[in-house]
Motif scaffolding. Structure first.
Motif, PDB file in Angstrom:
ATOM      1  N   GLU A   2      58.567 -16.513  74.207  1.00 20.73           N
ATOM      2  CA  GLU A   2      58.178 -15.721  73.043  1.00 20.73           C
ATOM      3  C   GLU A   2      57.975 -16.632  71.827  1.00 20.73           C
ATOM      4  O   GLU A   2      56.971 -16.529  71.115  1.00 20.73           O
ATOM      5  CB  GLU A   2      59.321 -14.719  72.762  1.00 20.73           C
ATOM      6  CG  GLU A   2      58.968 -13.529  71.921  1.00 20.73           C
ATOM      7  CD  GLU A   2      58.050 -12.562  72.643  1.00 20.73           C
ATOM      8  OE1 GLU A   2      56.922 -12.438  72.144  1.00 20.73           O
ATOM      9  OE2 GLU A   2      58.448 -11.972  73.672  1.00 20.73           O
ATOM     10  N   GLN A  16      67.595 -14.633  79.778  1.00 22.74           N
ATOM     11  CA  GLN A  16      67.152 -14.186  78.464  1.00 22.74           C
ATOM     12  C   GLN A  16      66.588 -15.364  77.656  1.00 22.74           C
ATOM     13  O   GLN A  16      65.603 -15.235  76.935  1.00 22.74           O
ATOM     14  CB  GLN A  16      68.344 -13.547  77.729  1.00 22.74           C
ATOM     15  CG  GLN A  16      67.974 -12.703  76.530  1.00 22.74           C
ATOM     16  CD  GLN A  16      66.916 -11.663  76.844  1.00 22.74           C
ATOM     17  OE1 GLN A  16      66.882 -11.078  77.932  1.00 22.74           O
ATOM     18  NE2 GLN A  16      65.985 -11.457  75.909  1.00 22.74           N
ATOM     19  N   HIS A  67      65.026 -17.988  78.742  1.00 25.73           N
ATOM     20  CA  HIS A  67      63.665 -18.308  79.179  1.00 25.73           C
ATOM     21  C   HIS A  67      62.647 -17.432  78.435  1.00 25.73           C
ATOM     22  O   HIS A  67      61.622 -17.897  77.973  1.00 25.73           O
ATOM     23  CB  HIS A  67      63.508 -18.049  80.685  1.00 25.73           C
ATOM     24  CG  HIS A  67      64.219 -19.054  81.540  1.00 25.73           C
ATOM     25  ND1 HIS A  67      65.135 -18.683  82.505  1.00 25.73           N
ATOM     26  CD2 HIS A  67      64.155 -20.404  81.590  1.00 25.73           C
ATOM     27  CE1 HIS A  67      65.605 -19.774  83.102  1.00 25.73           C
ATOM     28  NE2 HIS A  67      65.028 -20.832  82.563  1.00 25.73           N
ATOM     29  N   ARG A  68      62.969 -16.161  78.386  1.00 27.80           N
ATOM     30  CA  ARG A  68      62.043 -15.216  77.740  1.00 27.80           C
ATOM     31  C   ARG A  68      61.927 -15.490  76.241  1.00 27.80           C
ATOM     32  O   ARG A  68      60.853 -15.420  75.668  1.00 27.80           O
ATOM     33  CB  ARG A  68      62.510 -13.774  77.962  1.00 27.80           C
ATOM     34  CG  ARG A  68      62.463 -13.389  79.425  1.00 27.80           C
ATOM     35  CD  ARG A  68      62.869 -11.946  79.678  1.00 27.80           C
ATOM     36  NE  ARG A  68      63.109 -11.760  81.094  1.00 27.80           N
ATOM     37  CZ  ARG A  68      62.138 -11.630  81.997  1.00 27.80           C
ATOM     38  NH1 ARG A  68      60.872 -11.636  81.608  1.00 27.80           N
ATOM     39  NH2 ARG A  68      62.414 -11.510  83.273  1.00 27.80           N
ATOM     40  N   LYS A  69      63.072 -15.808  75.667  1.00 27.17           N
ATOM     41  CA  LYS A  69      63.078 -16.087  74.224  1.00 27.17           C
ATOM     42  C   LYS A  69      62.247 -17.335  73.921  1.00 27.17           C
ATOM     43  O   LYS A  69      61.485 -17.386  72.962  1.00 27.17           O
ATOM     44  CB  LYS A  69      64.525 -16.267  73.732  1.00 27.17           C
ATOM     45  CG  LYS A  69      64.820 -15.424  72.510  1.00 27.17           C
ATOM     46  CD  LYS A  69      66.259 -15.585  72.047  1.00 27.17           C
ATOM     47  CE  LYS A  69      66.290 -16.223  70.685  1.00 27.17           C
ATOM     48  NZ  LYS A  69      67.217 -17.298  70.492  1.00 27.17           N
ATOM     49  N   GLU A  86      59.223 -14.743  89.782  1.00 22.73           N
ATOM     50  CA  GLU A  86      59.478 -14.359  88.401  1.00 22.73           C
ATOM     51  C   GLU A  86      59.129 -15.535  87.485  1.00 22.73           C
ATOM     52  O   GLU A  86      59.762 -16.595  87.551  1.00 22.73           O
ATOM     53  CB  GLU A  86      60.938 -13.969  88.220  1.00 22.73           C
ATOM     54  CG  GLU A  86      61.067 -12.927  87.125  1.00 22.73           C
ATOM     55  CD  GLU A  86      62.470 -12.412  86.969  1.00 22.73           C
ATOM     56  OE1 GLU A  86      63.059 -12.672  85.922  1.00 22.73           O
ATOM     57  OE2 GLU A  86      62.958 -11.757  87.901  1.00 22.73           O
ATOM     58  N   PHE A 139      51.357 -14.204  80.285  1.00 24.41           N
ATOM     59  CA  PHE A 139      52.120 -13.901  79.081  1.00 24.41           C
ATOM     60  C   PHE A 139      51.298 -14.284  77.849  1.00 24.41           C
ATOM     61  O   PHE A 139      51.402 -13.682  76.798  1.00 24.41           O
ATOM     62  CB  PHE A 139      53.436 -14.684  79.115  1.00 24.41           C
ATOM     63  CG  PHE A 139      54.389 -14.300  78.042  1.00 24.41           C
ATOM     64  CD1 PHE A 139      54.941 -13.030  78.019  1.00 24.41           C
ATOM     65  CD2 PHE A 139      54.754 -15.195  77.057  1.00 24.41           C
ATOM     66  CE1 PHE A 139      55.834 -12.661  77.028  1.00 24.41           C
ATOM     67  CE2 PHE A 139      55.641 -14.838  76.059  1.00 24.41           C
ATOM     68  CZ  PHE A 139      56.180 -13.570  76.049  1.00 24.41           C
ATOM     69  N   LEU A 162      56.740 -16.742  83.630  1.00 23.61           N
ATOM     70  CA  LEU A 162      55.901 -16.379  82.488  1.00 23.61           C
ATOM     71  C   LEU A 162      54.836 -17.452  82.344  1.00 23.61           C
ATOM     72  O   LEU A 162      55.150 -18.636  82.209  1.00 23.61           O
ATOM     73  CB  LEU A 162      56.747 -16.298  81.213  1.00 23.61           C
ATOM     74  CG  LEU A 162      57.811 -15.201  81.205  1.00 23.61           C
ATOM     75  CD1 LEU A 162      58.792 -15.420  80.068  1.00 23.61           C
ATOM     76  CD2 LEU A 162      57.162 -13.832  81.086  1.00 23.61           C
TER      77      LEU A 162
END
Ligand SMILES: [Zn+2]
Length: 303
Positions: free
Chosen positions: A189, A182, A184-186, A55, A3, A57
């Motif tokens: 990012e 969501q 985790h992704r945020k 799964e 990532f 990042l």
């Protein structure tokens, strides 16, 4: 794919230029070799984490400022079970623990214990996670990459990943089931955006332009290429690596800018820096095409 990819550290790139272009003391040469080795260990670890199928990042090399303190993270993996934080070491030879301290077997001198290093990083990261408004557990690990590394009297803790158990550890990470939410992704990012490149020249020996050898170095082996070509491509006489001359000009520009931040660079600067090996015309053309011109006439420079 990660990532966030790892780049060669700024400090290491500066040192690489200095090692090629000036005389380094024995201490500085050792330091440089140590940094190169450290970076190689990190790249080796990246190759292993890239094979993870669960799964997750992967964020490689984060340099963050937390409450005014700098924190450098080698690898951070966001998984469904929380954050896995890694300090990667490429130590070679024998080391041992005595009374909670780590020593080099060769010099018998205390070394900075990577367990302390990772715990310091984790403390700051936990503060940051809380401030960012997330609730994510953090697990820490020290990964020793070198096959020629031995550690005696080490505490029997999960945190220490010796070369022989790295693969099985990553196999365990791979077993983590569950999907990233969501949040985790945020989080990934946001923390990626917080990364700042570490541009400090701390621990770099003193240098100035007059001390540095001018010329064009090969993009692959670093050797000075004496007679430069007038065609579109150049081929290194030592390693046969081919490079577009336009890319060579850009590389020379970037190297100069890295070594002398803040100095104005024009075509003449690069002409001299390359020891007149690159054609002035090609330099002028490339700078015009790839950089922003400021000023005009003889005062023109590029950024
Ligand atoms: Zn070469």
């Amino acid at each position: 794919m990660a990532f966030k990819e790892r780049k060669k550290p700024f400090r290491l790139m500066v040192m690489e230029s200095l090692a090629r272009r000036m005389h380094l003391s024995r201490d500085d040469r050792n330091k440089y070799a140590y940094w190169v080795k450290g970076f190689e260990g990190e790249l080796k670890f990246d190759e292993m984490t890239q094979e993870l199928k669960c799964e997750c990042l992967i964020l490689n090399d984060l340099f963050l400022l937390v409450n005014g303190k700098k924190v450098q993270i080698d690898t951070l993996i966001v998984t469904a079970k929380g954050i896995y934080l890694y300090e990667v070491k490429n130590f070679e030879g024998v080391y041992y623990y005595e009374g909670n301290k780590m020593y080099s077997g060769r010099s018998r001198k205390e070394v900075y214990d990577p367990l302390n290093q990772i715990s310091h990083a984790a403390t700051l990261l936990r503060q940051l996670i809380e401030q960012m408004g997330y609730d994510l557990p953090v697990k820490t690990f020290v990964a020793f990459m070198n096959q020629n590394f031995a550690l005696y009297q080490a505490p029997m803790i999960e945190e220490i990943l010796l070369p022989g158990i790295l693969r099985s550890h990553l196999a365990q990470v791979n077993e983590i089931s569950g999907q990233l939410r969501q949040s985790h992704r945020k989080f990934a990012e946001e923390i990626k955006l917080m990364h700042e490149e570490d541009l400090s020249l701390h621990n770099i020996p003193y240098y100035e332009e007059s001390l540095l050898k001018k010329g064009v170095t090969c993009c692959n082996c670093g050797a000075f290429i004496k007679k430069y070509t007038q065609s579109i491509n150049s081929v290194c006489p030592f390693c046969n690596k081919k490079e577009l001359v336009t890319d060579t000009v850009i590389r020379q520009f970037e190297e100069y800018r890295r070594l002398f931040p803040g100095l104005r660079i024009n075509a003449t600067t690069i002409f001299k820096w390359s020891d007149n090996q690159l054609s002035a015309k090609r330099i002028g053309y490339t700078l015009k095409q790839y950089y922003k011109a400021k000023g005009s006439g003889r005062w023109r420079y590029y950024e």
